[in-house]
Design a protein around this motif. Sequence first.
Motif, PDB file in Angstrom:
ATOM      1  N   ASP A 170      -0.918  18.403 -31.623  1.00  0.00           N
ATOM      2  CA  ASP A 170      -2.036  18.840 -32.465  1.00  0.00           C
ATOM      3  C   ASP A 170      -2.579  17.679 -33.301  1.00  0.00           C
ATOM      4  O   ASP A 170      -3.797  17.529 -33.469  1.00  0.00           O
ATOM      5  CB  ASP A 170      -1.589  19.973 -33.388  1.00  0.00           C
ATOM      6  N   LYS A 171      -1.671  16.859 -33.818  1.00  0.00           N
ATOM      7  CA  LYS A 171      -2.099  15.706 -34.619  1.00  0.00           C
ATOM      8  C   LYS A 171      -2.901  14.722 -33.776  1.00  0.00           C
ATOM      9  O   LYS A 171      -3.974  14.253 -34.185  1.00  0.00           O
ATOM     10  CB  LYS A 171      -0.876  15.009 -35.217  1.00  0.00           C
ATOM     11  N   LEU A 172      -2.412  14.415 -32.589  1.00  0.00           N
ATOM     12  CA  LEU A 172      -3.101  13.441 -31.741  1.00  0.00           C
ATOM     13  C   LEU A 172      -4.440  13.971 -31.257  1.00  0.00           C
ATOM     14  O   LEU A 172      -5.390  13.200 -31.063  1.00  0.00           O
ATOM     15  CB  LEU A 172      -2.223  13.065 -30.552  1.00  0.00           C
ATOM     16  N   ARG A 173      -4.523  15.276 -31.076  1.00  0.00           N
ATOM     17  CA  ARG A 173      -5.779  15.845 -30.585  1.00  0.00           C
ATOM     18  C   ARG A 173      -6.891  15.831 -31.621  1.00  0.00           C
ATOM     19  O   ARG A 173      -8.053  16.101 -31.287  1.00  0.00           O
ATOM     20  CB  ARG A 173      -5.534  17.272 -30.080  1.00  0.00           C
ATOM     21  N   THR A 174      -6.582  15.536 -32.876  1.00  0.00           N
ATOM     22  CA  THR A 174      -7.631  15.412 -33.895  1.00  0.00           C
ATOM     23  C   THR A 174      -8.331  14.063 -33.811  1.00  0.00           C
ATOM     24  O   THR A 174      -9.382  13.874 -34.425  1.00  0.00           O
ATOM     25  CB  THR A 174      -7.056  15.583 -35.311  1.00  0.00           C
ATOM     26  N   GLN A 175      -7.765  13.149 -33.050  1.00  0.00           N
ATOM     27  CA  GLN A 175      -8.332  11.800 -32.974  1.00  0.00           C
ATOM     28  C   GLN A 175      -9.459  11.747 -31.950  1.00  0.00           C
ATOM     29  O   GLN A 175      -9.401  12.385 -30.904  1.00  0.00           O
ATOM     30  CB  GLN A 175      -7.237  10.795 -32.601  1.00  0.00           C
ATOM     31  N   LYS A 176     -10.448  10.942 -32.239  1.00  0.00           N
ATOM     32  CA  LYS A 176     -11.582  10.780 -31.350  1.00  0.00           C
ATOM     33  C   LYS A 176     -11.283   9.699 -30.306  1.00  0.00           C
ATOM     34  O   LYS A 176     -10.412   8.863 -30.490  1.00  0.00           O
ATOM     35  CB  LYS A 176     -12.830  10.400 -32.151  1.00  0.00           C
ATOM     36  N   HIS A 177     -12.010   9.777 -29.205  1.00  0.00           N
ATOM     37  CA  HIS A 177     -12.009   8.744 -28.161  1.00  0.00           C
ATOM     38  C   HIS A 177     -10.769   8.743 -27.282  1.00  0.00           C
ATOM     39  O   HIS A 177     -10.612   7.850 -26.440  1.00  0.00           O
ATOM     40  CB  HIS A 177     -12.232   7.350 -28.754  1.00  0.00           C
ATOM     41  N   ILE A 178      -9.854   9.680 -27.458  1.00  0.00           N
ATOM     42  CA  ILE A 178      -8.730   9.832 -26.539  1.00  0.00           C
ATOM     43  C   ILE A 178      -8.611  11.306 -26.172  1.00  0.00           C
ATOM     44  O   ILE A 178      -9.132  12.183 -26.870  1.00  0.00           O
ATOM     45  CB  ILE A 178      -7.391   9.337 -27.128  1.00  0.00           C
ATOM     46  N   THR A 179      -7.920  11.570 -25.070  1.00  0.00           N
ATOM     47  CA  THR A 179      -7.679  12.943 -24.631  1.00  0.00           C
ATOM     48  C   THR A 179      -6.192  13.116 -24.379  1.00  0.00           C
ATOM     49  O   THR A 179      -5.601  12.353 -23.605  1.00  0.00           O
ATOM     50  CB  THR A 179      -8.461  13.248 -23.341  1.00  0.00           C
ATOM     51  N   ILE A 180      -5.593  14.086 -25.047  1.00  0.00           N
ATOM     52  CA  ILE A 180      -4.164  14.341 -24.902  1.00  0.00           C
ATOM     53  C   ILE A 180      -3.961  15.639 -24.128  1.00  0.00           C
ATOM     54  O   ILE A 180      -4.391  16.700 -24.566  1.00  0.00           O
ATOM     55  CB  ILE A 180      -3.465  14.426 -26.279  1.00  0.00           C
ATOM     56  N   HIS A 181      -3.325  15.530 -22.980  1.00  0.00           N
ATOM     57  CA  HIS A 181      -2.932  16.712 -22.225  1.00  0.00           C
ATOM     58  C   HIS A 181      -1.523  17.124 -22.650  1.00  0.00           C
ATOM     59  O   HIS A 181      -0.719  16.285 -23.058  1.00  0.00           O
ATOM     60  CB  HIS A 181      -2.972  16.429 -20.722  1.00  0.00           C
ATOM     61  N   HIS A 182      -1.249  18.401 -22.521  1.00  0.00           N
ATOM     62  CA  HIS A 182       0.073  18.897 -22.933  1.00  0.00           C
ATOM     63  C   HIS A 182       0.502  20.008 -21.992  1.00  0.00           C
ATOM     64  O   HIS A 182      -0.217  20.984 -21.806  1.00  0.00           O
ATOM     65  CB  HIS A 182       0.013  19.422 -24.376  1.00  0.00           C
ATOM     66  N   ASP A 183       1.666  19.825 -21.394  1.00  0.00           N
ATOM     67  CA  ASP A 183       2.249  20.861 -20.537  1.00  0.00           C
ATOM     68  C   ASP A 183       3.623  21.248 -21.074  1.00  0.00           C
ATOM     69  O   ASP A 183       4.413  20.375 -21.464  1.00  0.00           O
ATOM     70  CB  ASP A 183       2.427  20.361 -19.100  1.00  0.00           C
ATOM     71  N   THR A 184       3.894  22.531 -21.096  1.00  0.00           N
ATOM     72  CA  THR A 184       5.228  23.035 -21.422  1.00  0.00           C
ATOM     73  C   THR A 184       5.810  23.661 -20.160  1.00  0.00           C
ATOM     74  O   THR A 184       5.172  24.517 -19.538  1.00  0.00           O
ATOM     75  CB  THR A 184       5.163  24.082 -22.547  1.00  0.00           C
ATOM     76  N   ILE A 185       7.012  23.215 -19.782  1.00  0.00           N
ATOM     77  CA  ILE A 185       7.636  23.696 -18.552  1.00  0.00           C
ATOM     78  C   ILE A 185       8.519  24.900 -18.884  1.00  0.00           C
ATOM     79  O   ILE A 185       9.499  24.776 -19.630  1.00  0.00           O
ATOM     80  CB  ILE A 185       8.481  22.587 -17.893  1.00  0.00           C
ATOM     81  N   PRO A 186       8.196  26.084 -18.368  1.00  0.00           N
ATOM     82  CA  PRO A 186       8.970  27.295 -18.687  1.00  0.00           C
ATOM     83  C   PRO A 186      10.447  27.140 -18.306  1.00  0.00           C
ATOM     84  O   PRO A 186      10.783  26.659 -17.226  1.00  0.00           O
ATOM     85  CB  PRO A 186       8.298  28.384 -17.844  1.00  0.00           C
ATOM     86  N   GLY A 187      11.313  27.553 -19.229  1.00  0.00           N
ATOM     87  CA  GLY A 187      12.742  27.585 -18.963  1.00  0.00           C
ATOM     88  C   GLY A 187      13.454  26.253 -18.973  1.00  0.00           C
ATOM     89  O   GLY A 187      14.686  26.203 -18.829  1.00  0.00           O
ATOM     90  N   ALA A 188      12.733  25.149 -19.133  1.00  0.00           N
ATOM     91  CA  ALA A 188      13.341  23.824 -19.025  1.00  0.00           C
ATOM     92  C   ALA A 188      14.059  23.430 -20.299  1.00  0.00           C
ATOM     93  O   ALA A 188      13.535  23.619 -21.407  1.00  0.00           O
ATOM     94  CB  ALA A 188      12.287  22.781 -18.683  1.00  0.00           C
ATOM     95  N   ASN A 189      15.255  22.850 -20.125  1.00  0.00           N
ATOM     96  CA  ASN A 189      15.955  22.283 -21.279  1.00  0.00           C
ATOM     97  C   ASN A 189      15.569  20.813 -21.436  1.00  0.00           C
ATOM     98  O   ASN A 189      14.639  20.323 -20.784  1.00  0.00           O
ATOM     99  CB  ASN A 189      17.471  22.471 -21.140  1.00  0.00           C
ATOM    100  N   HIS A 190      16.296  20.093 -22.292  1.00  0.00           N
ATOM    101  CA  HIS A 190      15.922  18.708 -22.596  1.00  0.00           C
ATOM    102  C   HIS A 190      16.020  17.810 -21.365  1.00  0.00           C
ATOM    103  O   HIS A 190      15.304  16.812 -21.252  1.00  0.00           O
ATOM    104  CB  HIS A 190      16.830  18.171 -23.710  1.00  0.00           C
ATOM    105  N   PHE A 191      16.899  18.151 -20.444  1.00  0.00           N
ATOM    106  CA  PHE A 191      17.153  17.295 -19.289  1.00  0.00           C
ATOM    107  C   PHE A 191      16.452  17.775 -18.025  1.00  0.00           C
ATOM    108  O   PHE A 191      16.573  17.144 -16.980  1.00  0.00           O
ATOM    109  CB  PHE A 191      18.667  17.202 -19.054  1.00  0.00           C
ATOM    110  N   PHE A 192      15.716  18.892 -18.122  1.00  0.00           N
ATOM    111  CA  PHE A 192      14.989  19.452 -16.974  1.00  0.00           C
ATOM    112  C   PHE A 192      15.927  19.591 -15.774  1.00  0.00           C
ATOM    113  O   PHE A 192      15.559  19.301 -14.632  1.00  0.00           O
ATOM    114  CB  PHE A 192      13.777  18.574 -16.626  1.00  0.00           C
ATOM    115  N   GLU A 193      17.151  20.036 -16.046  1.00  0.00           N
ATOM    116  CA  GLU A 193      18.188  20.078 -15.010  1.00  0.00           C
ATOM    117  C   GLU A 193      17.787  20.910 -13.795  1.00  0.00           C
ATOM    118  O   GLU A 193      18.061  20.535 -12.653  1.00  0.00           O
ATOM    119  CB  GLU A 193      19.487  20.626 -15.606  1.00  0.00           C
ATOM    120  N   HIS A 194      17.148  22.042 -14.038  1.00  0.00           N
ATOM    121  CA  HIS A 194      16.780  22.931 -12.934  1.00  0.00           C
ATOM    122  C   HIS A 194      15.266  23.028 -12.761  1.00  0.00           C
ATOM    123  O   HIS A 194      14.799  23.845 -11.967  1.00  0.00           O
ATOM    124  CB  HIS A 194      17.364  24.324 -13.179  1.00  0.00           C
ATOM    125  N   GLU A 195      14.537  22.204 -13.500  1.00  0.00           N
ATOM    126  CA  GLU A 195      13.070  22.278 -13.456  1.00  0.00           C
ATOM    127  C   GLU A 195      12.458  20.925 -13.120  1.00  0.00           C
ATOM    128  O   GLU A 195      11.358  20.599 -13.572  1.00  0.00           O
ATOM    129  CB  GLU A 195      12.522  22.787 -14.805  1.00  0.00           C
TER     130      GLU A 195
END
Length: 218
Positions: A170-195
């Motif tokens: 949210d903070k980065l998206r307030t900045q002009k001249h850049i575009t920040i994409h954001h994906d959240t992977i359902p069910g994934a833990n920190h290590f993305f063991e099964h995702e």
Amino acid sequence: MPEVIFPGPEGRLEGRFAPAPKPRAPVALILHPHPSSGGTMNNRIVQELYKTFQRRGFATLRFNFRGVGRSQGTFDNGIGELSDAASALDWVQSFHPEAQQTWVAAPSFGAWIGMQLLMRRPEIRGFISIAPPANLYDFSFLAPCPASGIIINGEADEVVTPSGVQRLVDKLRTQKHITIHHDTIPGANHFFEHEMDPLMASVNNYLDMRLDPNCPIK
């Protein structure tokens, strides 16, 4: 996937380098997670990122931070590791001084280092930050963030809180001249063991979009 040893600020650094198949190819630097939690350049996510950029014709380097594997030196709480990353990028660029694009990609601790690096190196035009530890480290240096990129996190991450990542996005998206994409992977833990598959699908979909000659994001 040649083994390489190159000079770093505190001695030799160990890496794996995939040379580019043609001149003026883009460059990708892949960084690894925190050494205290077993992070090395052989981390599964690091290897998948490496292979993804290699397949796309990038000159691609992954390496061990100081004190990891055969890299000399001792862990320096991020300060020395940032210098290691800068030296690694210098080394790749010595072979590809005319690279048209430079990218940095990393999970966790490496993502924190990578985003600091892009503040110092204006030639970095894209980043992939996976589970950036926004609740554990200070990201206020991104003021402003100089490049567009994607931030990906796991819905069930037990180390990096999804709310902390969302605040960073949210903070980065307030900045002009850049575009920040954001994906959240359902069910994934920190290590993305099964995702791992949905994680890399997110990475590749983003790269397909950004590397398209008609992409409006530069």
